[in-house]
Design a protein around this motif. Structure first.
Motif, short mmCIF file in Angstrom:
data_model
loop_
_atom_site.label_atom_id
_atom_site.label_comp_id
_atom_site.label_asym_id
_atom_site.label_seq_id
_atom_site.Cartn_x
_atom_site.Cartn_y
_atom_site.Cartn_z
N GLN A 296 1.18 -1.56 0.02
CA GLN A 296 -0.38 0.06 0.04
C GLN A 296 0.92 0.81 0.27
OE1 GLN A 296 -3.38 0.01 -0.67
NE2 GLN A 296 -2.79 2.04 -0.35
N SER A 297 2.12 1.68 0.99
CA SER A 297 2.65 2.26 1.18
C SER A 297 3.34 2.57 -0.70
CB SER A 297 3.94 2.34 2.09
OG SER A 297 3.67 2.12 3.33
N ALA A 298 4.16 1.56 -0.98
CA ALA A 298 4.83 1.57 -1.73
C ALA A 298 3.44 1.93 -3.31
CB ALA A 298 5.50 0.38 -2.33
N ALA A 299 2.28 1.62 -3.63
CA ALA A 299 1.43 1.72 -4.28
C ALA A 299 1.00 3.80 -4.15
CB ALA A 299 0.31 1.31 -4.11
N GLN A 300 1.13 4.22 -3.09
CA GLN A 300 0.78 5.75 -2.28
C GLN A 300 1.65 6.38 -2.97
OE1 GLN A 300 -0.26 5.95 1.59
NE2 GLN A 300 -2.24 5.80 1.46
N SER B 283 -2.01 1.41 -7.84
CA SER B 283 -2.78 0.86 -7.16
C SER B 283 -1.28 -0.45 -6.42
CB SER B 283 -3.01 -0.08 -7.44
OG SER B 283 -3.01 -0.84 -9.56
N PRO B 284 -2.15 -1.00 -5.96
CA PRO B 284 -1.28 -2.04 -5.40
C PRO B 284 -1.54 -3.27 -6.01
CG PRO B 284 -2.68 -1.69 -3.08
CD PRO B 284 -3.55 -0.53 -4.67
N GLN B 285 -2.31 -3.58 -7.27
CA GLN B 285 -2.36 -4.49 -8.18
C GLN B 285 -0.97 -4.30 -8.85
OE1 GLN B 285 -3.71 -7.58 -8.31
NE2 GLN B 285 -2.59 -7.53 -9.86
N GLU B 286 -0.93 -3.17 -9.36
CA GLU B 286 0.23 -2.10 -10.14
C GLU B 286 1.22 -2.70 -9.48
OE1 GLU B 286 -1.68 0.74 -12.85
OE2 GLU B 286 -1.21 0.98 -11.26
N VAL B 287 1.39 -2.09 -8.16
CA VAL B 287 2.73 -2.96 -7.91
C VAL B 287 3.17 -4.18 -8.07
CG1 VAL B 287 4.17 -2.64 -5.23
CG2 VAL B 287 2.53 -0.66 -5.76
N VAL B 288 1.96 -5.29 -7.63
CA VAL B 288 2.11 -6.28 -7.65
C VAL B 288 2.74 -6.76 -8.90
CG1 VAL B 288 1.15 -8.88 -7.69
CG2 VAL B 288 0.90 -7.11 -5.54
#
Length: 50
Positions: free
Chosen positions: A26-30, A35-40
């Motif tokens: 969540q922190s990386a996404a922000q 989105s968190p999905q894009e981070v993944v």
């Protein structure tokens, strides 16, 4: 979950900040304004090519 080990505990880093948690995603996404999905997906892509 501790996304590193798959234990099923979303935000338990087991006392070791090196383990990845849902809050880390969540922190990386922000930080990246994605989105968190894009981070993944970005992590998966990086691991495949790295």
């Amino acid at each position: 979950m501790c996304l590193s080990c798959g234990c099923g505990e979303p935000n338990d880093d087991h006392g070791n900040a090196a383990n990845i948690t849902a809050q880390d995603l969540q922190s990386a996404a922000q930080a990246a304004d994605i989105s968190p999905q894009e981070v993944v997906e970005n992590i998966q892509s990086g691991v495949r090519t790295g």
